[in-house]
Enzyme design. Structure first.
Site, PDB file in Angstrom:
ATOM      1  N   ALA A  67       0.870  -1.178   0.000  1.00 27.78           N
ATOM      2  CA  ALA A  67       0.000   0.000   0.000  1.00 27.78           C
ATOM      3  C   ALA A  67       0.903   1.222   0.000  1.00 27.78           C
ATOM      4  CB  ALA A  67      -0.878  -0.016   1.251  1.00 27.78           C
ATOM      5  N   GLY A 113       0.624  -4.894   0.873  1.00 27.55           N
ATOM      6  CA  GLY A 113      -0.534  -4.980  -0.017  1.00 27.55           C
ATOM      7  C   GLY A 113      -0.238  -5.704  -1.327  1.00 27.55           C
ATOM      8  N   GLU A 116      -0.500  -9.243  -0.461  1.00 27.23           N
ATOM      9  CA  GLU A 116      -1.930  -9.469  -0.167  1.00 27.23           C
ATOM     10  C   GLU A 116      -2.753  -9.574  -1.460  1.00 27.23           C
ATOM     11  OE1 GLU A 116      -1.733  -6.149   2.670  1.00 27.23           O
ATOM     12  OE2 GLU A 116      -2.704  -7.476   4.116  1.00 27.23           O
ATOM     13  N   GLU A 136       4.598  -4.909   7.433  1.00 29.79           N
ATOM     14  CA  GLU A 136       3.842  -3.827   8.068  1.00 29.79           C
ATOM     15  C   GLU A 136       4.256  -3.518   9.501  1.00 29.79           C
ATOM     16  OE1 GLU A 136       2.564  -6.084   6.043  1.00 29.79           O
ATOM     17  OE2 GLU A 136       1.039  -5.194   4.758  1.00 29.79           O
TER      18      GLU A 136
HETATM   19  N1  CAA Z   1       4.628   3.171  -0.554  1.00 30.89           N
HETATM   20  C1  CAA Z   1       5.039   4.336  -1.071  1.00 30.89           C
HETATM   21  N2  CAA Z   1       6.189   4.489  -1.754  1.00 30.89           N
HETATM   22  C2  CAA Z   1       6.930   3.383  -1.914  1.00 30.89           C
HETATM   23  C3  CAA Z   1       6.568   2.135  -1.400  1.00 30.89           C
HETATM   24  C4  CAA Z   1       5.349   2.047  -0.699  1.00 30.89           C
HETATM   25  N3  CAA Z   1       4.904   0.876  -0.193  1.00 30.89           N
HETATM   26  N4  CAA Z   1       7.546   1.235  -1.706  1.00 30.89           N
HETATM   27  C5  CAA Z   1       8.474   1.908  -2.409  1.00 30.89           C
HETATM   28  N5  CAA Z   1       8.111   3.208  -2.538  1.00 30.89           N
HETATM   29  C6  CAA Z   1       8.824   4.296  -3.230  1.00 30.89           C
HETATM   30  C7  CAA Z   1      10.042   4.757  -2.399  1.00 30.89           C
HETATM   31  O1  CAA Z   1       9.634   5.678  -1.405  1.00 30.89           O
HETATM   32  C8  CAA Z   1      10.887   5.382  -3.481  1.00 30.89           C
HETATM   33  O2  CAA Z   1      10.341   6.640  -3.803  1.00 30.89           O
HETATM   34  P1  CAA Z   1      11.308   7.943  -3.972  1.00 30.89           P
HETATM   35  O3  CAA Z   1      12.218   7.555  -5.115  1.00 30.89           O
HETATM   36  O4  CAA Z   1      10.344   9.029  -4.306  1.00 30.89           O
HETATM   37  O5  CAA Z   1      12.038   8.092  -2.683  1.00 30.89           O
HETATM   38  C9  CAA Z   1      10.637   4.468  -4.689  1.00 30.89           C
HETATM   39  O6  CAA Z   1       9.410   3.801  -4.430  1.00 30.89           O
HETATM   40  C10 CAA Z   1      11.711   3.410  -4.890  1.00 30.89           C
HETATM   41  O7  CAA Z   1      11.861   2.691  -3.660  1.00 30.89           O
HETATM   42  P2  CAA Z   1      13.261   2.524  -2.888  1.00 30.89           P
HETATM   43  O8  CAA Z   1      14.180   3.670  -3.229  1.00 30.89           O
HETATM   44  O9  CAA Z   1      12.964   2.303  -1.443  1.00 30.89           O
HETATM   45  O10 CAA Z   1      13.801   1.204  -3.585  1.00 30.89           O
HETATM   46  P3  CAA Z   1      14.823   0.141  -2.958  1.00 30.89           P
HETATM   47  O11 CAA Z   1      15.216  -0.744  -4.081  1.00 30.89           O
HETATM   48  O12 CAA Z   1      15.874   0.821  -2.164  1.00 30.89           O
HETATM   49  O13 CAA Z   1      13.931  -0.703  -1.905  1.00 30.89           O
HETATM   50  C11 CAA Z   1      11.970  -1.888  -1.183  1.00 30.89           C
HETATM   51  C12 CAA Z   1      12.872  -1.478  -2.367  1.00 30.89           C
HETATM   52  C13 CAA Z   1      12.715  -2.843  -0.256  1.00 30.89           C
HETATM   53  C14 CAA Z   1      10.743  -2.569  -1.777  1.00 30.89           C
HETATM   54  C15 CAA Z   1      11.561  -0.618  -0.392  1.00 30.89           C
HETATM   55  O14 CAA Z   1      11.039   0.342  -1.325  1.00 30.89           O
HETATM   56  C16 CAA Z   1      10.514  -0.851   0.650  1.00 30.89           C
HETATM   57  O15 CAA Z   1      10.816  -1.352   1.715  1.00 30.89           O
HETATM   58  N6  CAA Z   1       9.258  -0.445   0.383  1.00 30.89           N
HETATM   59  C17 CAA Z   1       8.164  -0.519   1.334  1.00 30.89           C
HETATM   60  C18 CAA Z   1       7.670  -1.924   1.509  1.00 30.89           C
HETATM   61  C19 CAA Z   1       6.591  -1.963   2.573  1.00 30.89           C
HETATM   62  O16 CAA Z   1       6.815  -1.669   3.723  1.00 30.89           O
HETATM   63  N7  CAA Z   1       5.371  -2.341   2.139  1.00 30.89           N
HETATM   64  C20 CAA Z   1       4.234  -2.411   3.019  1.00 30.89           C
HETATM   65  C21 CAA Z   1       3.414  -1.154   2.900  1.00 30.89           C
HETATM   66  S1  CAA Z   1       2.174  -1.019   4.132  1.00 30.89           S
HETATM   67  C22 CAA Z   1       0.871  -1.943   3.579  1.00 30.89           C
HETATM   68  O17 CAA Z   1       0.927  -2.576   2.524  1.00 30.89           O
HETATM   69  C23 CAA Z   1      -0.326  -1.864   4.469  1.00 30.89           C
HETATM   70  C24 CAA Z   1      -1.449  -2.776   4.168  1.00 30.89           C
HETATM   71  O18 CAA Z   1      -1.372  -3.991   4.283  1.00 30.89           O
HETATM   72  C25 CAA Z   1      -2.753  -2.189   3.851  1.00 30.89           C
END
Ligand code: CAA
Length: 259
Positions: A67, A113, A116, A136
């Site tokens: 998400a 998500g 999911e 999460e």
């Molecule tokens: N939401 C918003 N932006 C996201 C994102 C997310 N889930 N995942 C990645 N991005 C964005 C980053 O912020 C970044 O944006 P900017 O360039 O503007 O800074 C861009 O995508 C590229 O990401 P990274 O620079 O972080 O890429 P990386 O290769 O270094 O890392 C990754 C990749 C390990 C997937 C890392 O992006 C990450 O950990 N992302 C989040 C994963 C996460 O926590 N997902 C769960 C979300 S909460 C959820 O899903 C709730 C639910 O169940 C309803």
């Protein structure tokens, strides 16, 4: 139909590919993407010519990285709960209940998500570079799009508990070992492999395929999904949620206090 965040392409008269197309945000699901996915899937389900759908993420890095954290990081508990409930209704429970089979072709990160969405799909195939997880709790929140319910159904309670509580990712091989995905193939063969599976399904009677999906789903009790939405919203009231999401955006380690 026009979409801002999706590419919808018919691979044949009967098979549709829906690609989530926000590669710069690793295809993260904001409310707009969820709404568009609902519209596209609803159109596929209503079109009797379409006999199967493949879901994929654009680019080579991610299926869906979760998400959209930046969208929900300032939400109130009520807004958090609503985000989860609406997402479940429009996308996750919707996909699961479709009579048109949906295959998730997991072409990279499937986190939060993203995993999911794959879990709600009827079949999952992963590329060798795929990584899956429910991170999460590392953000101070819990899975809110069905992960707490569906992951345990797929891989068992113990392994699901470990993945959710450690927030660690697993690679495609481990996902195969766990029974989370049906196959692992090189990235360049992923779409072909999903098409092959779709073709095997499409040889069969469409009405019977739809009824079989409904019958398999009938074994599972959905009452935990509302509890998940309630608890997802509850997490938004914590200081740790503010800290965890801020730490993600600021690219630093979160300092959780348990408040
Ligand atoms: N939401 C918003 N932006 C996201 C994102 C997310 N889930 N995942 C990645 N991005 C964005 C980053 O912020 C970044 O944006 P900017 O360039 O503007 O800074 C861009 O995508 C590229 O990401 P990274 O620079 O972080 O890429 P990386 O290769 O270094 O890392 C990754 C990749 C390990 C997937 C890392 O992006 C990450 O950990 N992302 C989040 C994963 C996460 O926590 N997902 C769960 C979300 S909460 C959820 O899903 C709730 C639910 O169940 C309803």
């Amino acid at each position: 139909m026009a979409y801002k965040n999706l590419i919808v392409k018919n691979l044949s008269d009967r098979l549709q590919l829906i690609t989530i197309n926000r590669p710069k945000q690793l295809n993260a699901l904001n409310r707009e993407v969820i709404g568009e996915l609902h519209r596209a899937l609803n159109a596929a389900e209503s079109d009797t010519n379409i006999r199967a759908v493949i879901l994929m993420g654009s680019g080579e890095k991610a299926f869906v990285a979760g998400a959209d954290i930046k969208e929900f990081m300032h939400f109130t508990p009520e807004e958090g709960k609503k985000l989860s409930e609406e997402g479940q209704r429009l996308l996750f429970s919707y996909v699961e209940k479709m009579h048109t089979p949906v295959i998730a072709a997991i072409n990279g990160y499937a986190l939060g998500g993203g995993l999911e969405l794959a879990l709600a799909s009827h079949i999952r195939i992963a590329s060798e570079n795929a990584k899956m997880g429910l991170p999460e709790v590392s953000l101070g929140v819990i899975p809110g799009y069905g992960g707490t319910q569906r992951l345990a159904r797929h891989i068992g309670k113990g392994r699901a508990m470990e993945m959710i509580l450690t927030a660690k990712m697993i690679d495609a091989r481990k996902a195969y070992e766990y029974g989370l995905v049906s196959d692992v193939v090189p990235l360049e063969k992923l779409l072909d492999s999903a098409v092959e599976t779709a073709e095997a399904i499409m040889k069969n009677a469409p009405v019977a395929v739809g009824l079989a999906i409904e019958a398999v789903n009938a074994a599972y009790d959905d009452s935990g999904l509302q509890k998940e939405s309630d608890l997802f919203g509850q997490a938004f009231a914590s200081e740790d949620f503010r800290e965890g999401t801020a730490a993600f955006v600021e690219r630093r380690k979160a300092n959780f206090t348990g408040k």
